[in-house]
Design a protein around this motif. Structure first.
Motif, short mmCIF file in Angstrom:
data_model
loop_
_atom_site.label_atom_id
_atom_site.label_comp_id
_atom_site.label_asym_id
_atom_site.label_seq_id
_atom_site.Cartn_x
_atom_site.Cartn_y
_atom_site.Cartn_z
N SER A 1 -23.53 4.29 -8.14
CA SER A 1 -22.41 4.29 -6.84
C SER A 1 -21.60 3.16 -6.85
N SER A 2 -21.11 2.91 -8.15
CA SER A 2 -19.83 1.79 -8.37
C SER A 2 -18.78 2.70 -8.88
N TYR A 3 -17.47 1.96 -8.52
CA TYR A 3 -16.19 2.68 -8.77
C TYR A 3 -15.25 1.59 -9.20
N LEU A 4 -15.05 1.61 -10.53
CA LEU A 4 -14.11 0.62 -11.04
C LEU A 4 -13.05 1.31 -12.10
N PRO A 5 -11.97 0.72 -12.20
CA PRO A 5 -10.99 1.24 -13.52
C PRO A 5 -11.61 0.96 -14.70
N GLU A 6 -10.85 1.48 -15.84
CA GLU A 6 -11.46 1.44 -17.09
C GLU A 6 -11.30 -0.02 -17.60
N LYS A 7 -12.42 -0.54 -18.12
CA LYS A 7 -12.37 -1.94 -18.78
C LYS A 7 -11.04 -2.13 -20.01
N ILE B 1 -20.94 6.83 -1.78
CA ILE B 1 -21.97 6.46 -1.43
C ILE B 1 -22.52 7.53 -0.30
N GLY B 2 -21.74 8.64 -0.33
CA GLY B 2 -22.50 9.71 0.50
C GLY B 2 -22.25 9.56 2.11
N ILE B 3 -21.11 9.24 2.52
CA ILE B 3 -21.12 9.09 3.96
C ILE B 3 -19.81 9.87 4.43
N ALA C 1 -5.21 -1.88 -2.90
CA ALA C 1 -4.67 -2.30 -1.86
C ALA C 1 -3.20 -2.58 -2.03
N GLU C 2 -2.42 -1.66 -2.89
CA GLU C 2 -0.84 -2.10 -3.18
C GLU C 2 -0.31 -1.64 -1.94
N ASN C 3 -0.79 -0.53 -1.39
CA ASN C 3 0.12 0.02 0.02
C ASN C 3 -1.06 0.93 0.76
N GLU C 4 -0.58 1.32 1.89
CA GLU C 4 -1.54 1.89 3.02
C GLU C 4 -2.34 3.18 2.16
N SER C 5 -1.34 3.93 1.42
CA SER C 5 -1.72 5.24 0.90
C SER C 5 -3.06 5.03 -0.21
N THR C 6 -2.72 3.93 -1.09
CA THR C 6 -3.76 3.86 -2.21
C THR C 6 -4.91 2.88 -1.50
N PHE C 7 -4.84 2.42 -0.31
CA PHE C 7 -5.88 1.74 0.21
C PHE C 7 -6.87 2.79 0.87
N THR C 8 -6.27 3.65 1.45
CA THR C 8 -7.05 4.64 2.13
C THR C 8 -7.66 5.68 1.12
N SER C 9 -6.93 5.73 0.14
CA SER C 9 -7.67 6.81 -0.97
C SER C 9 -8.68 6.19 -1.65
N SER C 10 -8.66 4.81 -1.65
CA SER C 10 -9.89 4.30 -2.36
C SER C 10 -10.99 4.49 -1.64
N TYR C 11 -10.97 4.16 -0.17
CA TYR C 11 -12.04 4.17 0.69
C TYR C 11 -12.57 5.55 0.61
N LYS C 12 -11.61 6.51 0.78
CA LYS C 12 -12.29 8.07 0.59
C LYS C 12 -13.07 8.25 -0.81
N LYS C 13 -12.69 7.60 -1.80
CA LYS C 13 -13.40 7.61 -3.11
C LYS C 13 -14.73 7.02 -2.81
N ILE C 14 -14.62 5.90 -2.27
CA ILE C 14 -15.97 5.24 -1.99
C ILE C 14 -16.94 5.98 -1.08
N ALA C 15 -16.32 6.52 0.10
CA ALA C 15 -16.96 7.15 0.87
C ALA C 15 -17.94 8.45 0.23
N ASN C 16 -17.05 9.24 -0.38
CA ASN C 16 -17.81 10.21 -1.32
C ASN C 16 -18.84 9.74 -2.29
#
Length: 897
Positions: free
Chosen positions: A233-239, A316-318, A299-314
């Protein structure tokens, strides 16, 4: 304070022979891994007995934020020079409490040494009862502290830095005497002479049971293992495969984060290009084994912020709800052991309420340095000379030209990581020597600023020069490539210019860049040609390409925009916004078309949101207010329709800050309706002159008298037939207002009047559409309710049948959920009416259909479906009683009414 006195036996003397020491219980002695750092001990001795200072403070050397061994040095001094003091005392200032007997002893005796370890401030000492001014008269005080801004009269400050090369090598040779000197030198240089890293190296060599010679290879292998085996359940950009150095910063990060306070990586100097994001990413991969999960928020802007949280929610299964951030934080607080990284935060307020209160570590990257009270700030500087050379060698493989690489970085690139990477990529691609690049750079810089003003920022100027050299070379290569494809129009430079207006990360090449090139060139360009264009840029480190899309550093974007005149920038913005407006998905769906529900289309549009926001922001800065407002409204409406109400409100308020408009207020009203803020919704609809929206809110607020007054006014105006909007539209709006008025009268207990207006509404809709249209069916539904209130079951059943006939045809096409719910209710009521006239067969038929639709709409285990099944069982069990009881408000409300 639990006191640990250190009693040195033997007479006092002025010689420097090491005394015999009596080790009392609880006494801590220097770590055996450390070597003696006699230079510092000598400085302390000189300060005490030559300069006659009574207080010596060991602090961090400037620019160093990790542990440097100050405690060890203090104890080492006590061992070497302990025979010059009658008594020696050690206190841990951060954990031990004051013991009054110690203060008495210090005031009564003389010629003692007091070691105060890890002192945070003078205030801390005063609160513990220490008065340095009084105590220093009787003895000597040696303080260790990571704080550098000490202001103690008469005290000597001794800054402590990293190991010297000799000291670092001694650490390894002391533990591994057979280690070759050359191997030891390679290891200590790779570890940047950081004390903590050397200690860890010794421990790891023993833990892994390997030879010293294999340590660096094994260290890289372990890092790659971390990359392959990220925690679940980790989410990271490529190294980043070319990451080098930064050992001191990485160790300092790890030590600072252990304090359980958010940490901000901020540039020490300049606009950017320092490598904050890459440092955070490398830290995440390097320490991955220490965390249960690692999560990355763009957190560059409101859209990327929300999109990141949606990916995290998916991940971790909430479920994704309007309280998405709070839900994720609640999960993290109940599942501790995480690392949460907020990348590219513009301002502390952007994430102030998004930081979990406990359970893990929070790392932030930001160009903003003002984080007082919220987080500690960690300043990230440019490369050290050795790191610059290492990166140049890693990219160019021109080993043997290290001295030229050092000169290039010192005199031209100023060790800015972004500039170093671009210069190295140019050298690799053009196959020139580093010396030749130096000559090119020195020639290009004066030519570059001959006709235009140079940037004030040294680092922006540096990147501008490397950019100019690279783009000139790319233009030459592109001309050759164009001939191969039979084309003549350049696309690399215009593409970079447009990309400088988009968000810096994940510009989708498949759904945006291909269409942009078609728009720019006036013809289709296949993926091969696009790949050729992007390859020019990636090879010269102008952009990065990942599975998410193309990314361009924000400093490079700044350089590109600054290279345009104000008129050129405005023209580019207008041109790019025209493209954005004309964007077509598969030639059918316009940009941010919120009525399309195709998952692939919706996903693609979400990927475009941050770039639309960035474009609108640049339009505002360039005075293109009308275009910016239009784009803000479009994005806000799309976000609202997709249920992203928080983002929609933020974006629409940005439009409102520019100019009040009906479109903004109407969309804000839609947001507030969906979030239950009905009073604010009504206010916005009235400001937008959207009387229909305001009336519907009044009805939801049960303010029926106000709604009735407004509806009668609107109906009277529409009946007079204003010709400006056309007769069809007049009938349409008249029908809707008549329907609403009928519903209001029904709610006010006036069913006869309600029926009158509802029948007129139905007639208006029938005149525009076919008889069994969806709008007429909705009116029939309310007419059936009115007849039910009058106990006229014949007409009630008649109009329910009209509703069912129309809705059954509709759901065969697209099965909208609201219609399914209403159909369930219609069949329920018909079943009741059939049972009341003892038509049990009809009642069973209607109940079975209601159950089927309820299972589709609400699920087989829903309260509504179970209640319907129960009614069917009771119906089958009927004996003398030949009626069934109606399903009450709870189930009716679930049908979407």
């Amino acid at each position: 304070m639990n006191l640990t006195p250190i009693q040195f036996l033997g007479p006092s003397s002025n010689n420097n022979t090491e005394p015999e020491i009596k080790k009392q219980e609880g006494l801590s002695f220097p770590n055996p891994l450390f070597v003696k750092r006699g230079t510092y001990s000598s400085q302390i001795q000189e300060a005490f007995f030559s300069k006659m200072a009574r207080i010596v403070i060991l602090t961090q050397e400037e620019g160093i934020q990790c542990k440097t061994g100050k405690t060890v040095i203090a104890k080492d001094y006590a061992q070497i020079y302990g025979n010059q003091f009658d008594e020696i005392f050690e206190l841990q200032a951060d954990s031990q409490l004051m013991d009054p007997t110690l203060l008495d002893k210090l005031h009564q005796n003389q010629n003692w040494l007091l070691v105060l370890d890890n002192v945070q401030s003078l205030r801390q000492l005063r609160e513990a009862g220490f008065s340095l001014e009084t105590l220093e008269q009787n003895g000597h005080i040696l303080i260790t502290s990571r704080v550098t801004n000490w202001n103690v009269p008469g005290a000597t400050i001794v800054p402590v830095g990293l190991f010297s090369k000799k000291e670092a090598i001694q650490v390894l040779l002391k533990q591994f005497p057979s280690c070759p000197q050359e191997t030891a030198l390679k290891i200590v240089e790779a570890l940047n002479f950081v004390p903590s890293s050397l200690c860890r190296a010794v421990e790891q060599i023993r833990e892994w049971k390997i030879s010293v010679e294999n340590y660096l290879v094994m260290r890289l292998a372990v890092l790659e293992e971390n990359v392959r085996n990220l925690p679940q359940s980790s989410y990271l950009p490529e190294k980043n495969p070319t990451f080098v150095g930064r050992e001191l910063d990485l160790v300092s990060l790890e030590e600072s984060l252990s304090k359980d306070k958010p940490l901000v990586l901020s540039a020490e100097v300049g606009l950017g290009g320092i490598g904050k994001t890459q440092l955070a990413l490398q830290y995440a991969y390097r320490t991955a084994h220490q965390y249960q999960r690692i999560l990355w928020i763009d957190a560059e802007n409101e859209s990327t912020f929300t999109s990141s949280y949606k990916k995290i929610a998916n991940l971790i299964g909430i479920p994704i709800t309007v309280s998405l951030v709070e839900d994720v934080n609640q999960f993290l607080q109940t599942h501790p052991g995480w690392l949460l990284i907020f990348d590219d935060v513009l301002h502390p307020d952007a994430i102030r309420n998004s930081i979990p209160k406990s359970g893990g570590h929070v790392l932030i990257t930001s160009r903003n340095t003002s984080w007082e009270g919220l987080a500690q700030v960690f300043k990230v500087g440019v490369f050290k000379p050795k790191e610059s050379v290492e990166l140049i060698m890693k990219i160019t493989e021109l080993y043997g030209q290290e001295e030229d690489a050092l000169e290039l970085s010192n005199t031209c690139l100023h060790h800015l990581p972004l500039a170093v990477a671009q210069a190295a990529a140019f050298i690799r691609e053009t196959k020139i020597s580093i010396r030749e690049y130096i000559e090119l750079f020195q020639q290009a810089r004066p030519d570059l600023w001959e006709d235009e003003q140079a940037p004030n920022d040294l680092y922006e100027k540096t990147v501008k020069t490397t950019w100019d050299l690279s783009m000139n070379r790319i233009a030459e290569e592109e001309r050759v490539s164009l001939a191969r494809f039979g084309a003549t129009k350049n696309s690399v430079l215009p593409l970079m210019q447009s990309c400088s207006l988009f968000g810096p990360k994940d510009i989708p090449s498949d759904i945006l860049l291909l269409r942009w090139i078609k728009f720019h060139l006036g013809k289709d360009k296949d993926l091969l040609e696009l790949q050729e264009t992007v390859n020019f840029l990636t090879r010269y480190s102008m952009v990065d390409l990942s599975r998410e899309g193309l990314s361009i550093h924000s400093l490079v974007q700044t350089v590109v925009r600054d290279g345009l005149s104000q008129g050129e920038l405005r023209a580019l913005l207008i041109d790019t916004m025209k493209f954005f407006k004309k964007y077509q998905d598969d030639g059918k769906i316009p940009l941010f078309c919120y009525w399309n529900t195709e998952p692939k289309t919706i996903n693609n549009l979400y990927r475009l949101l941050p770039h639309g926001l960035s474009l609108a922001t640049h339009a505002v800065a360039s005075g293109l207010k009308a275009q910016a407002i239009e784009l803000f409204i479009t994005i806000g409406a799309f976000s609202c329709h997709q249920g992203n109400f928080e983002l929609a409100e933020i974006v629409l308020k940005r439009a409102l800050d520019l100019e009040e408009s009906a479109g903004v207020y109407k969309n804000l009203g839609n947001i507030y309706v969906n979030t239950g803020q009905l009073e604010k919704a009504e206010e916005c609809y009235l400001k937008a002159n959207d009387r229909d929206g305001a009336i519907q809110v009044m009805i939801r607020r049960k303010q029926f008298d106000r709604a009735e007054d407004m509806l009668r006014e609107d109906i009277d105006r529409l009946r007079k037939g204003p010709t400006l909007i056309g007769s069809t539209n007049v009938r349409y709006f008249l029908g809707f207002n008549l329907k609403h008025l009928g519903y209001v009268l029904l709610k006010k207990g006036k069913p006869e009047q309600a029926i009158e207006f509802l029948k007129e509404a139905k007639q208006a809709f029938v005149e525009i559409y076919k008889p069994d249209n969806h709008f007429s069916a909705e009116v029939d539904y309310f007419i059936a309710q009115a007849y039910g209130a009058l106990s006229d079951t014949v007409n009630q059943e008649k109009h329910l049948s009209f509703v069912i006939d129309a809705y059954e045809k509709t759901i065969q096409e697209d099965k909208p959920e609201s219609i399914q719910g209403r159909l369930v209710t219609c069949y329920q009521i018909l079943a009741i009416l059939c049972s009341q006239r003892q038509d049990l067969s009809g009642a069973r038929m209607h109940l079975k259909r209601a159950i089927h639709l309820s299972e589709i709409r609400f699920g087989s285990s829903s309260t509504n479906t179970i209640a319907l099944r129960t009614q069917l069982i009771k119906l089958d069990e009927l004996s003398g009683e030949n009626t069934i009881q109606p399903i009450h408000d709870e189930s009716l409300s679930q049908s979407g009414l």
